[in-house]
Design a protein around this motif. Sequence first.
Motif, PDB file in Angstrom:
ATOM      1  N   PHE A  18      39.080  38.241  42.238  1.00 29.36           N
ATOM      2  CA  PHE A  18      37.681  38.099  42.638  1.00 29.36           C
ATOM      3  C   PHE A  18      37.251  36.648  42.844  1.00 29.36           C
ATOM      4  O   PHE A  18      36.127  36.388  43.271  1.00 29.36           O
ATOM      5  N   SER A  19      38.152  35.703  42.561  1.00 29.50           N
ATOM      6  CA  SER A  19      37.860  34.307  42.901  1.00 29.50           C
ATOM      7  C   SER A  19      38.375  33.963  44.299  1.00 29.50           C
ATOM      8  O   SER A  19      37.991  32.937  44.863  1.00 29.50           O
ATOM      9  N   ILE A  72      31.621  40.991  52.565  1.00 27.53           N
ATOM     10  CA  ILE A  72      32.411  41.421  51.401  1.00 27.53           C
ATOM     11  C   ILE A  72      31.861  40.794  50.129  1.00 27.53           C
ATOM     12  O   ILE A  72      31.670  41.473  49.105  1.00 27.53           O
ATOM     13  N   ILE A  73      31.616  39.494  50.184  1.00 25.45           N
ATOM     14  CA  ILE A  73      31.084  38.778  49.018  1.00 25.45           C
ATOM     15  C   ILE A  73      29.726  39.335  48.608  1.00 25.45           C
ATOM     16  O   ILE A  73      29.407  39.435  47.415  1.00 25.45           O
ATOM     17  N   PRO A 101      28.838  41.838  42.652  1.00 23.73           N
ATOM     18  CA  PRO A 101      27.788  41.291  41.785  1.00 23.73           C
ATOM     19  C   PRO A 101      27.983  39.793  41.545  1.00 23.73           C
ATOM     20  O   PRO A 101      29.092  39.364  41.210  1.00 23.73           O
ATOM     21  N   LEU A 102      26.948  39.013  41.759  1.00 23.51           N
ATOM     22  CA  LEU A 102      26.959  37.550  41.635  1.00 23.51           C
ATOM     23  C   LEU A 102      27.823  36.876  42.702  1.00 23.51           C
ATOM     24  O   LEU A 102      27.962  35.652  42.707  1.00 23.51           O
ATOM     25  N   GLY A 103      28.374  37.650  43.630  1.00 25.48           N
ATOM     26  CA  GLY A 103      29.212  37.098  44.686  1.00 25.48           C
ATOM     27  C   GLY A 103      28.522  36.030  45.525  1.00 25.48           C
ATOM     28  O   GLY A 103      29.110  34.977  45.789  1.00 25.48           O
ATOM     29  N   PRO A 104      27.263  36.273  45.960  1.00 25.95           N
ATOM     30  CA  PRO A 104      26.579  35.260  46.764  1.00 25.95           C
ATOM     31  C   PRO A 104      26.381  33.932  46.054  1.00 25.95           C
ATOM     32  O   PRO A 104      26.077  32.923  46.687  1.00 25.95           O
ATOM     33  N   TYR A 105      26.544  33.926  44.717  1.00 21.98           N
ATOM     34  CA  TYR A 105      26.355  32.696  43.935  1.00 21.98           C
ATOM     35  C   TYR A 105      27.684  32.031  43.582  1.00 21.98           C
ATOM     36  O   TYR A 105      27.735  31.148  42.711  1.00 21.98           O
ATOM     37  N   PRO A 122      33.276  41.615  37.286  1.00 25.53           N
ATOM     38  CA  PRO A 122      34.521  42.401  37.292  1.00 25.53           C
ATOM     39  C   PRO A 122      35.435  42.063  36.107  1.00 25.53           C
ATOM     40  O   PRO A 122      36.060  42.962  35.530  1.00 25.53           O
ATOM     41  N   SER A 123      35.521  40.773  35.741  1.00 26.71           N
ATOM     42  CA  SER A 123      36.375  40.375  34.616  1.00 26.71           C
ATOM     43  C   SER A 123      35.843  40.949  33.306  1.00 26.71           C
ATOM     44  O   SER A 123      36.612  41.442  32.470  1.00 26.71           O
ATOM     45  N   LEU A 124      34.529  40.891  33.135  1.00 23.52           N
ATOM     46  CA  LEU A 124      33.913  41.463  31.933  1.00 23.52           C
ATOM     47  C   LEU A 124      34.127  42.971  31.884  1.00 23.52           C
ATOM     48  O   LEU A 124      34.441  43.535  30.823  1.00 23.52           O
TER      49      LEU A 124
END
Length: 427
Positions: A373-374, A391-392, A396-400, A407-409
């Motif tokens: 996701f990075s 896609i971004i 969640p929080l992708g635009p930032y 996703p990691s959490l």
Amino acid sequence: MNKTKDIFITGFALFSMFFGAGNLILPPFLGYQAGEAWLLVTIGFVITAVIIPILGIVAHAKLQGTMYDFGKKVSPIFSIIYCFIVYGICLLLPGPRTASVTHEMAIAPFFNSSSLLTSTIYFILVFIFVMNRSKVLDLLGKYLTPIIIVILMAIIGIAIFSSAGVVQPTQFSTPIVDGILEGYQTFDAIAAMVVGAVLIISINLRNSSPAAEKQKLIFKSGLLAGFGLFIIYTGLILIGSLHNSEFPDDVSRSALLLGLGNKTLGASGAGLLSILIALACFTTAVGIVTGTADYVKGLFNNSKTVYTITAIIGSLMGIVMGQFDVKYIIDVAIPALMFIYPITIILILLNVIPEKWASALVFRGVVITAFIFSIPDFLKILMPSENLDRIIGTIPLGPYNLGWIIPSLFMFIILNMYRHFNPSSVS
């Protein structure tokens, strides 16, 4: 009393390791851009430039090993590759940045010479010191940092009470996020991985206390160092904000810090600060090249030839990259940081939490998730496109540029639930 003394000595040494001179030019400019939103920016900056790095030291205290140990639960091969990438980034970006800062702050204002000449002489000297380890560097580090701190505190104190009183509006739409991402540029989380092992070795050499006592020492020293970083960073961000109406729109990071020094301490005070920062930059560069050469040497049966070759390569990379201005190096660093910082933060956090929540399966799953996701953030900078933006936008929080967090959490929670209900099937 001795324990208290050890805490202060270790805390100060740790602060000195993190207190890279290149980092000093980031907070004032961040405050300059933040304007009235300086406090929100500070919160974000402190998360990635203070809290995560200090947690990295806490993780080192727990592991009592090297940077390799941070990722070995994922796999030994992964950990070796990660170490190579981190050391490569250090040689290409924060190391050369010290030469660039030196040129902009200590050479260009006084001499009409090229940045290539500065970086060439600079890294020739770095190579000489790397090949001839000297106590001079220890002495410089011991006395330089306190003097720089005193000067910076004077600048901060005077600047707070001598501002024009007019603060320009913020340039940021999401100040906390911008502070978090600018904190990446300090490289402090990566520094925690690199210098933490040095700290552990130093403590083990001079301290025969039980492991639990050493962990307490490192933890308390880490808190002390973190508090020092917090005070300096916050003060520099604040004065950058308070004086942002007094500088032109195209002011550079180095020029802003020099300008604040001139306004508060006069030309002589700012000149002294420039010289001290240049010397501190030099010790940082020597530390980076030496640390990398030591690591590679260790992989080849402590071969002195390998150490020399690595030092030569590191110095040449420094000459090539160090000739560019600070802004260019910072801009070039963004893709690399978007790629490596999420993984670094995850490794630090997983090594801090209790073992029962950080099995090998959890390590693998969460690190792979953070990596996947990075990738969009990494690609967005290198190859921007509307399809990638769409896609971004779904993450969640992708635009930032923080799309890896949720996703990691989520993966962390799912894998621990699986482990809880299937304890016999998970390592």
